[in-house]
Design a protein around this motif. Sequence first.
Motif, PDB file in Angstrom:
ATOM      1  N   ARG A 199      -3.936   3.371  -0.375  1.00 22.84           N
ATOM      2  CA  ARG A 199      -4.327   3.027  -1.661  1.00 22.84           C
ATOM      3  C   ARG A 199      -3.343   1.870  -2.043  1.00 22.84           C
TER       4      ARG A 199
ATOM      5  N   TYR B 181      -7.427   7.917  -2.928  1.00 20.30           N
ATOM      6  CA  TYR B 181      -7.395   7.083  -1.900  1.00 20.30           C
ATOM      7  C   TYR B 181      -8.487   6.394  -1.549  1.00 20.30           C
ATOM      8  N   GLY B 182      -8.619   4.942  -1.290  1.00 25.17           N
ATOM      9  CA  GLY B 182      -9.896   4.232  -0.790  1.00 25.17           C
ATOM     10  C   GLY B 182      -9.991   4.007   0.520  1.00 25.17           C
TER      11      GLY B 182
ATOM     12  N   TYR C 174       0.914  -1.269  -0.054  1.00 27.14           N
ATOM     13  CA  TYR C 174      -0.055   0.139   0.008  1.00 27.14           C
ATOM     14  C   TYR C 174       1.073   1.368  -0.113  1.00 27.14           C
TER      15      TYR C 174
END
Length: 123
Positions: free
Chosen positions: A97, A110-111, A31
């Motif tokens: 992310r 960004y999730g 990540y």
Amino acid sequence: VQLQAFGGGLVQAGGSLTLSCVASGRTFNSYNMAWFRQGPGQEREFVAMITWRTNTYYADSIKGRFTISRYNAKNTVRLQMNNLKAEDTAAYYCAARRGTMTTYRSLNDYGYWGQGTLVTVSS
């Protein structure tokens, strides 16, 4: 992935503080991790990002004062903040992310987000 940020507090101008963000899961090393902040009455803004390859990027406003680092063995990303100023007062959020990113300064990049940790710098 779930993110939990901590380490905020009250500090005098010129002082230092270290924020930490711990991620769940076993793929943390894949990540890209970032810090954003949101000051009173302001929009959330990019602060710093470290890629899974450990390349780092910083906002101009904090360059030279803040350092982002990651510790994959502990699923942790840290933000070392030195020479803090009153304008650094904000809620700080970590974000994540996975994979290659062509842009990294936008919230939409960004999730995953952690909850904020509040930093207050007194002048």
